[in-house]
Scaffold this active site. Structure first.
Site, PDB file in Angstrom:
ATOM      1  CB  ALA A 127      87.003  -3.034  29.436  1.00  0.00           C
ATOM      2  N   GLY A 130      89.520   4.002  30.035  1.00  0.00           N
ATOM      3  CA  GLY A 130      90.256   5.268  29.972  1.00  0.00           C
ATOM      4  C   GLY A 130      89.530   6.305  29.140  1.00  0.00           C
ATOM      5  CE  LYS A 131      91.588   5.216  23.527  1.00  0.00           C
ATOM      6  NZ  LYS A 131      91.994   3.986  24.258  1.00  0.00           N
ATOM      7  CB  CYS A 246      97.167   0.575  20.560  1.00  0.00           C
ATOM      8  SG  CYS A 246      96.601  -1.026  21.093  1.00  0.00           S
TER       9      CYS A 246
END
Ligand code: SAM
Length: 309
Positions: A127, A130-131, A246
């Protein structure tokens, strides 16, 4: 006052972070990272090729008078030159799920993994999706993607995005990926791990000081270590996985990859920044892994690719 102290005072970073960055990267690169946190990042988006072509998105943006540029490494990525996300959210192509607002850095792991049509793919921390949806699009909706997410609220967001993007090859599973049965096995795995977010600190967030703590880093490391171990177990022999975060901290990146390599079941598949021209890379502690510096285009990010022996 040093350049580092000036930046830190101006933007109010958690006190321990500059020291950590300096220790890992040296003064000059630490300053570069800290300044990158403060950069105003451009809005970027991905053409959802399940529903539209990049040319169609070119046209829709041009007709709306929205100027954009492209990156050399991904024809489906668009960099919006001015304005915030609200302008994009008003477009019909957004409403129809023909585009997905996604950071450039976040588009890298699926590209590094290279999802294949027909493959059984596991997205272990999926969640908001995007990927997951990018991988579905890259395979023309022809892979079998299991998207695992532990948090129920985030799972709903994932469900919404998967449906809106028309990613019908995605099977959703609300589960802690660490507890997936080793009976399962996958051809390709993406582990976009939960992390401290040290590559994307939001300096306007009033909770930054209390949220971004050493405790958060330790908790992330613990989860990442368990997740990568599970990923290695679930990967089929000879097949590949991508680990990403990230974060720009080695303890969440290279050290986690090292822990996976130490088991002897996987080997590193070297990634090259040359495949992504213009990527602002940071020095890494393990050759063949990639770490991206935060700046006005990119979020701070890390990725590594592994193959099961
Ligand atoms: N891959 C996502 C994307 O591209 O949109 C972003 C993933 S975000 C970095 C990490 C996600 O993992 C969060 O939604 C978090 O709730 C979820 N998560 C954390 N620990 C997990 C676990 N043990 N099992 C499954 N999901 C987990």
């Amino acid at each position: 006052m040093t350049e580092m102290q000036e930046s830190v005072e101006r933007i109010g970073l958690p006190e321990f972070l500059p020291g950590l960055l300096r220790e890992q990267y040296g003064e000059q690169t630490a300053v570069r990272i800290i300044q990158g946190y403060g950069a105003k990042r451009k809005v970027t988006l991905r053409a959802n090729t399940i529903k539209a072509t990049a040319e169609e998105i070119d046209k829709a943006l041009s007709e709306a008078g929205i100027s954009y540029s492209k990156v050399p490494w991904y024809e489906d990525a668009f960099v919006i030159e001015e304005g915030d996300e609200s302008r994009i959210r008003q477009l019909a192509v957004y409403e129809e799920g023909k585009i997905y607002l996604q950071s450039l850095s976040s588009m890298l792991p699926p590209l590094a993994l290279g999802p294949r049509a027909g493959a059984d793919i596991l997205d272990m921390a999926a969640a908001p999706g995007g990927k997951t949806t990018q991988m579905a699009a890259m395979t023309g909706n022809k892979a079998h993607i299991t998207a695992c997410e532990m948090n129920s609220i985030r799972m709903e967001r994932l469900r919404y995005n998967v449906e809106k993007q028309g990613a019908s090859c995605v099977y959703l599973m609300q589960k802690d990926s660490r507890t997936l049965d080793d009976f399962f096995s996958f051809d390709q795995i993406l582990l976009d791990a939960p992390c401290s977010g040290s590559g994307v600190l939001d300096l306007e967030d009033a909770r930054l000081q209390t949220h971004f703590t050493r405790k958060l880093i330790d908790k992330s490391v613990k989860a990442q270590t368990a997740l990568i171990k599970k990923a290695v177990n679930l990967l089929k022999k000879g097949q590949e996985m991508v680990y990403s975060t990230c974060s720009v901290l080695a303890c969440e990146n290279e050290m986690i990859v090292k822990s996976a390599l130490s088991g002897g079941k996987v080997e590193l598949v070297p990634l090259s920044a040359e495949v992504f021209p213009g990527l602002p890379v940071l020095p890494v502690k393990m050759a063949g892994t990639l770490c991206v510096a935060p700046d006005e285009l990119y979020e701070g990010f890390f990725l590594a690719k592994l193959r099961k022996r």
